[in-house]
Design a protein around this motif. Sequence first.
Motif, PDB file in Angstrom:
ATOM      1  N   ILE A  83      55.736  26.983  13.435  1.00  0.00           N
ATOM      2  CA  ILE A  83      54.908  27.016  14.650  1.00  0.00           C
ATOM      3  C   ILE A  83      55.623  27.810  15.735  1.00  0.00           C
ATOM      4  N   SER A  84      56.905  27.527  15.926  1.00  0.00           N
ATOM      5  CA  SER A  84      57.662  28.259  16.951  1.00  0.00           C
ATOM      6  C   SER A  84      57.632  29.759  16.677  1.00  0.00           C
ATOM      7  N   ALA A  85      57.820  30.129  15.418  1.00  0.00           N
ATOM      8  CA  ALA A  85      57.833  31.559  15.075  1.00  0.00           C
ATOM      9  C   ALA A  85      56.462  32.187  15.329  1.00  0.00           C
ATOM     10  N   LEU A  86      55.399  31.467  15.002  1.00  0.00           N
ATOM     11  CA  LEU A  86      54.042  32.016  15.210  1.00  0.00           C
ATOM     12  C   LEU A  86      53.716  32.142  16.694  1.00  0.00           C
ATOM     13  N   ARG A  87      54.287  31.270  17.506  1.00  0.00           N
ATOM     14  CA  ARG A  87      54.006  31.300  18.950  1.00  0.00           C
ATOM     15  C   ARG A  87      54.932  32.245  19.700  1.00  0.00           C
ATOM     16  N   LYS A  88      55.968  32.732  19.042  1.00  0.00           N
ATOM     17  CA  LYS A  88      56.903  33.644  19.696  1.00  0.00           C
ATOM     18  C   LYS A  88      56.162  34.951  20.009  1.00  0.00           C
ATOM     19  N   PRO A  89      56.243  35.420  21.240  1.00  0.00           N
ATOM     20  CA  PRO A  89      55.525  36.653  21.595  1.00  0.00           C
ATOM     21  C   PRO A  89      55.905  37.788  20.646  1.00  0.00           C
ATOM     22  N   GLY A  90      54.900  38.489  20.150  1.00  0.00           N
ATOM     23  CA  GLY A  90      55.161  39.618  19.281  1.00  0.00           C
ATOM     24  C   GLY A  90      54.972  39.324  17.805  1.00  0.00           C
ATOM     25  N   THR A  91      54.974  38.046  17.436  1.00  0.00           N
ATOM     26  CA  THR A  91      54.828  37.738  16.007  1.00  0.00           C
ATOM     27  C   THR A  91      53.413  38.057  15.524  1.00  0.00           C
ATOM     28  N   LEU A  92      52.425  37.544  16.242  1.00  0.00           N
ATOM     29  CA  LEU A  92      51.019  37.823  15.895  1.00  0.00           C
ATOM     30  C   LEU A  92      50.452  38.830  16.904  1.00  0.00           C
ATOM     31  N   ASN A  93      49.492  39.616  16.457  1.00  0.00           N
ATOM     32  CA  ASN A  93      48.936  40.596  17.397  1.00  0.00           C
ATOM     33  C   ASN A  93      47.791  40.005  18.234  1.00  0.00           C
ATOM     34  N   ARG A  94      47.470  38.732  18.004  1.00  0.00           N
ATOM     35  CA  ARG A  94      46.511  38.020  18.857  1.00  0.00           C
ATOM     36  C   ARG A  94      46.761  36.532  18.673  1.00  0.00           C
ATOM     37  N   ARG A  95      46.410  35.747  19.674  1.00  0.00           N
ATOM     38  CA  ARG A  95      46.652  34.316  19.601  1.00  0.00           C
ATOM     39  C   ARG A  95      45.543  33.653  18.793  1.00  0.00           C
ATOM     40  N   ILE A  96      45.932  32.815  17.849  1.00  0.00           N
ATOM     41  CA  ILE A  96      44.931  32.029  17.127  1.00  0.00           C
ATOM     42  C   ILE A  96      45.172  30.556  17.403  1.00  0.00           C
ATOM     43  N   SER A  97      44.203  29.763  17.016  1.00  0.00           N
ATOM     44  CA  SER A  97      44.349  28.309  17.137  1.00  0.00           C
ATOM     45  C   SER A  97      45.238  27.794  16.014  1.00  0.00           C
ATOM     46  N   ILE A  98      46.118  26.860  16.338  1.00  0.00           N
ATOM     47  CA  ILE A  98      46.924  26.188  15.314  1.00  0.00           C
ATOM     48  C   ILE A  98      46.648  24.700  15.398  1.00  0.00           C
ATOM     49  N   LEU A  99      46.063  24.167  14.335  1.00  0.00           N
ATOM     50  CA  LEU A  99      45.789  22.728  14.253  1.00  0.00           C
ATOM     51  C   LEU A  99      46.581  22.174  13.077  1.00  0.00           C
ATOM     52  N   CYS A 100      47.219  21.026  13.274  1.00  0.00           N
ATOM     53  CA  CYS A 100      48.199  20.541  12.295  1.00  0.00           C
ATOM     54  C   CYS A 100      47.671  19.417  11.408  1.00  0.00           C
ATOM     55  N   GLY A 101      48.172  19.406  10.197  1.00  0.00           N
ATOM     56  CA  GLY A 101      47.755  18.415   9.210  1.00  0.00           C
ATOM     57  C   GLY A 101      48.825  17.360   8.984  1.00  0.00           C
ATOM     58  N   ASN A 102      49.085  17.063   7.720  1.00  0.00           N
ATOM     59  CA  ASN A 102      50.119  16.085   7.351  1.00  0.00           C
ATOM     60  C   ASN A 102      49.871  14.712   7.947  1.00  0.00           C
ATOM     61  N   GLY A 103      48.626  14.340   8.143  1.00  0.00           N
ATOM     62  CA  GLY A 103      48.314  12.989   8.607  1.00  0.00           C
ATOM     63  C   GLY A 103      48.818  12.690  10.000  1.00  0.00           C
ATOM     64  N   THR A 152      53.556  37.043   6.471  1.00  0.00           N
ATOM     65  CA  THR A 152      52.299  37.153   5.736  1.00  0.00           C
ATOM     66  C   THR A 152      51.128  36.685   6.598  1.00  0.00           C
ATOM     67  N   ILE A 153      51.325  35.589   7.317  1.00  0.00           N
ATOM     68  CA  ILE A 153      50.275  35.144   8.239  1.00  0.00           C
ATOM     69  C   ILE A 153      50.003  36.246   9.262  1.00  0.00           C
ATOM     70  N   ALA A 154      51.073  36.882   9.747  1.00  0.00           N
ATOM     71  CA  ALA A 154      50.889  37.960  10.730  1.00  0.00           C
ATOM     72  C   ALA A 154      50.048  39.097  10.151  1.00  0.00           C
ATOM     73  N   ARG A 155      50.293  39.418   8.869  1.00  0.00           N
ATOM     74  CA  ARG A 155      49.501  40.490   8.254  1.00  0.00           C
ATOM     75  C   ARG A 155      48.038  40.084   8.115  1.00  0.00           C
ATOM     76  N   ILE A 156      47.794  38.827   7.762  1.00  0.00           N
ATOM     77  CA  ILE A 156      46.403  38.368   7.642  1.00  0.00           C
ATOM     78  C   ILE A 156      45.728  38.426   9.012  1.00  0.00           C
ATOM     79  N   ILE A 157      46.411  37.925  10.034  1.00  0.00           N
ATOM     80  CA  ILE A 157      45.814  37.906  11.374  1.00  0.00           C
ATOM     81  C   ILE A 157      45.502  39.328  11.839  1.00  0.00           C
ATOM     82  N   GLU A 158      46.368  40.257  11.480  1.00  0.00           N
ATOM     83  CA  GLU A 158      46.155  41.645  11.899  1.00  0.00           C
ATOM     84  C   GLU A 158      44.995  42.300  11.150  1.00  0.00           C
ATOM     85  N   ASN A 159      44.895  41.985   9.863  1.00  0.00           N
ATOM     86  CA  ASN A 159      43.918  42.687   9.026  1.00  0.00           C
ATOM     87  C   ASN A 159      42.574  41.999   8.898  1.00  0.00           C
TER      88      ASN A 159
END
Lengths: 307, 307, 307, 307
Positions: C178-198, C153-160
């Motif tokens: 995170i690993s899945a999002l950084r795996k080549p081919g998952t997203l059609n462009r690289r975005i920034s990933i900043l983490c929460g959870n304190g 779903t994140i991939a679809r948002i990033i694409e659209n």
Amino acid sequence: MSRLTETAKGVYVIAVTPFRADGAIDLTSTDSMVEFYLGAGATGLTVLGIMGEAPKLTPEESALIVKRILDRVAGRVPVVVGVSAPGFAQVQTLTAKVMDEGAAGVMIAPPGNLRTDDQIVGYYQQAADFIGDTPFVLQDFPLATGVQISVSTIARIIENVPTCVCLKHEDWPGLEKISALRKPGTLNRRISILCGNGGVFLPEEMGRGADGAMTGFAYPEMMVSVVENHARGDFERAHDLFDAYLPLARFEQQPGLGLAVRKYVLAKRGVIADPAMRRPGVPLSATGQAEVGRLMARQERRLSELG
Amino acid sequence: MSRLTETAKGVYVIAVTPFRADGAIDLTSTDSMVEFYLGAGATGLTVLGIMGEAPKLTPEESALIVKRILDRVAGRVPVVVGVSAPGFAQVQTLTAKVMDEGAAGVMIAPPGNLRTDDQIVGYYQQAADFIGDTPFVLQDFPLATGVQISVSTIARIIENVPTCVCLKHEDWPGLEKISALRKPGTLNRRISILCGNGGVFLPEEMGRGADGAMTGFAYPEMMVSVVENHARGDFERAHDLFDAYLPLARFEQQPGLGLAVRKYVLAKRGVIADPAMRRPGVPLSATGQAEVGRLMARQERRLSELG
Amino acid sequence: MSRLTETAKGVYVIAVTPFRADGAIDLTSTDSMVEFYLGAGATGLTVLGIMGEAPKLTPEESALIVKRILDRVAGRVPVVVGVSAPGFAQVQTLTAKVMDEGAAGVMIAPPGNLRTDDQIVGYYQQAADFIGDTPFVLQDFPLATGVQISVSTIARIIENVPTCVCLKHEDWPGLEKISALRKPGTLNRRISILCGNGGVFLPEEMGRGADGAMTGFAYPEMMVSVVENHARGDFERAHDLFDAYLPLARFEQQPGLGLAVRKYVLAKRGVIADPAMRRPGVPLSATGQAEVGRLMARQERRLSELG
Amino acid sequence: MSRLTETAKGVYVIAVTPFRADGAIDLTSTDSMVEFYLGAGATGLTVLGIMGEAPKLTPEESALIVKRILDRVAGRVPVVVGVSAPGFAQVQTLTAKVMDEGAAGVMIAPPGNLRTDDQIVGYYQQAADFIGDTPFVLQDFPLATGVQISVSTIARIIENVPTCVCLKHEDWPGLEKISALRKPGTLNRRISILCGNGGVFLPEEMGRGADGAMTGFAYPEMMVSVVENHARGDFERAHDLFDAYLPLARFEQQPGLGLAVRKYVLAKRGVIADPAMRRPGVPLSATGQAEVGRLMARQERRLSELG
């Protein structure tokens, strides 16, 4: 202007918010809608409810539409304004504004994160602190809010929060809850109970001790008829009329689509100019329109049979 | 014994589980109930559903009641057995047992913790692995399960899991969902769609392309009539009969209380000996019984008017 | 003023909203807080987040605090503003206002009623339509929102939705995501990933490919140290420092109480004048204060051991 | 065999269920696991908990593993068995069986559909009726069950249900709840409070009045050390040891993945032969294994520093 009290009864129609096809608020339709509701026998109006698309309005638009409705009603019936918000600061600000402009009271639904009885009672005590002496309606609508309010919790709120004067009862259908609330000794004072759920349990709700309805079925005259016939003791007539409207009232009870049905009917009846909803609302499909058209024709036929 | 296929149609009645007043399973009433359902025109039965109080039975009791029903039906109609369970090991064991005894297929609802489309598709793929070539019904009932299954997710399941032959459609009321599923190109093969929700949207559901009902309204003859009249093209007659039963069908749609209403009516009709439910089920109050009695009398009157 | 882009990295501190003991906004503390965060090495700020008590502010107060922070920051670092609201009209209005005043972008969390992947993608497409070319952060925080957003779903948002430039990753802890999002081919462009959870999974998150943190732990210097040591390849040093702060970071992860802990520490450190929260926030008990005091003393001791 | 009482204290380890790679139950590992837990200082065991993959077992498998563990323990420590089930009939049958075989008591979590305080109290009263004089543990784990149990509700259960002797406290982290329950006058009798959440708040929980832990962190010796050092008044030593294990204990707190971490560590430690989980459990990825390996090495180093 008179304030909402524990004696509220009859039919408080939940007003829709009329939009034009381009998404702008349609103030002309707002006026015609007010006249339609009052002409149908409404004893009150409730604005900025969930079915009024309140969450889709900017604060400025909310203020605009409340002012327009209050001006048009001009004191003919009491107007209740929904002021539910994530924080008390917003509840307080909006309440002060609408009461100043002539509203009769406000309506407050519990935020979805409340779980225990203590949390619910505490929430209403705090909310009441913020709105001072403004009378308010407790909205009990678990299906929409996710919050279950037990009879004993309502009793604690009624005991501790004197400005709570009315329950919008929408715990589908919760007939036993009405009976329990009306049982002598449950509450330490009598409050008004007005029922929601589009009116689809109204005959039984009146029989259990409700004072009327607070909901927005596109044919408010059904609810007015049921309440009036019930008041004069003609229960079979009340139920005959109810049954004639039931197929369409049932059709309005579609989560996500119900408001599209309601606005489509209101537009077809000429009450508002356009059935448009704001996004993410989805309009009625062509098939849905045909289904509603057929139900309206059948309803008309059955009503003429009943005379 | 014939197996459930994509051509399933008509009315699959969700069977209640009859108990005696002391909470024991009433096998005599189980037999009379089977005869009643088949006599009313049921084209199939579904047992151990949510409304069959399946979660309140021990594994031994579940086995007992399924066996009794299968023996009594004796192949006259296909019988579907609900096998939803927290883990696949239980799904597998129960499925193997009931298929061995002559069931036509099983029904599987998604566990409440599934959230994303991928999780839902993955769940059904794994479930299908565990039950081998057993045909199954996908139960789509978001109000009870908390799981929303989109049209595109159903399409993925139908494509990937060939043993999924039927959708129990209970996404209240989800008329647009039926239309979308029936639109050419949405699914890669046609499956059976049988509708739930106590039948209160059945005329519109049939109009959208459903093959019938899979639900347990205490008057299955209503559902049989609607399906049959729809099949012969007499839509107005179908709707007239539907409307006559609607006030009571609506009254059965009370979360928590609906089964008490259903069992009370079935007991009053002589189908089962006692309306008892297992705890924590709450029986119908005296007021509720009076309301049902009044609705039954009104329904009878209206049906005789219609002839 | 520069806009938020896919290259965002480092530590974006989620700012608290300082109140005085009487509940009024404390603008002087707002200024000192900004200086503290920037002094600690923050590469950006995020205001009006959930932990910024945004829902408790009136629209006027929200505007006031955003303006004050933007003025104080004066372009030294990018400022992201949380604009999540029940309706698009509010999202649009607030976005236009803050971007006009110099914000670098906005952050949008999904409303809690979204369930299917299609609904989530549709929501972000519509939201993006309303905010035009404003870059935004997708907030993925299932524990708070109830909405699960899958990798596909994140991939679809990033694409659209090209204006989505950053993911606030808070799917506790979601290391595999995170690993899945950084795996080549998952997203059609690289975005920034900043983490929460304190920050309590920050070493592993950086190891999986995150660009930094976007969260509000009362010791932002911990997060700055972890990110910097990680960047220079000194993983053991990064982890040693992390471990020293972990007992207190863990203590901040208490739903309902975490913000009270955070504000108490910030007040004790002299960052803000008062730990007050707006109702219904509950302040830290005397026992809780003692526990925090002990953890702060132990942390100081361990940090001096590490040098 | 002695029964569970209000004096339960120390560390009740939540046992995993060992599987072989092919998914079958590994009874040899079950035996070695029992010896490991007892050797580490466990004062009790709890089997068939959520983290024991109980819902993935058939009734026959559940019976098998309980019997094996009871036989191996052979009365050396009390064994509590999780008997949570959708219906009381199942709770009753399983309870009778395991008590007959030598269990010390059972554990019951509330079903997810309970919402109001009255519903929760009513549920436990009915459950207690079904299990007779069997002592039971009330499992308070809102994150997993969705049910919030307030302090006043616990007090009502303790007052009305004499067989409730222990609270498994897992209301993350709910430190104030422990303080409230231990405040004189809150409960009408003292019960045992054993804490869950993988032990990540254990020092503070002991300080608030807990009697120990009931959870399954892969290093039960940490929990034993904290409880023992706390008992002898050496709070700093208790906290030093706790801090050394915290990075790994934190890593185990990953919803969905935590059990994979726990089983991987237990297998690496030689406690069980294989880290396999039953589907739909997902095994630890290679990256996850490397992260755990690194945390284990760091933990060992830190422990040897502490001596």
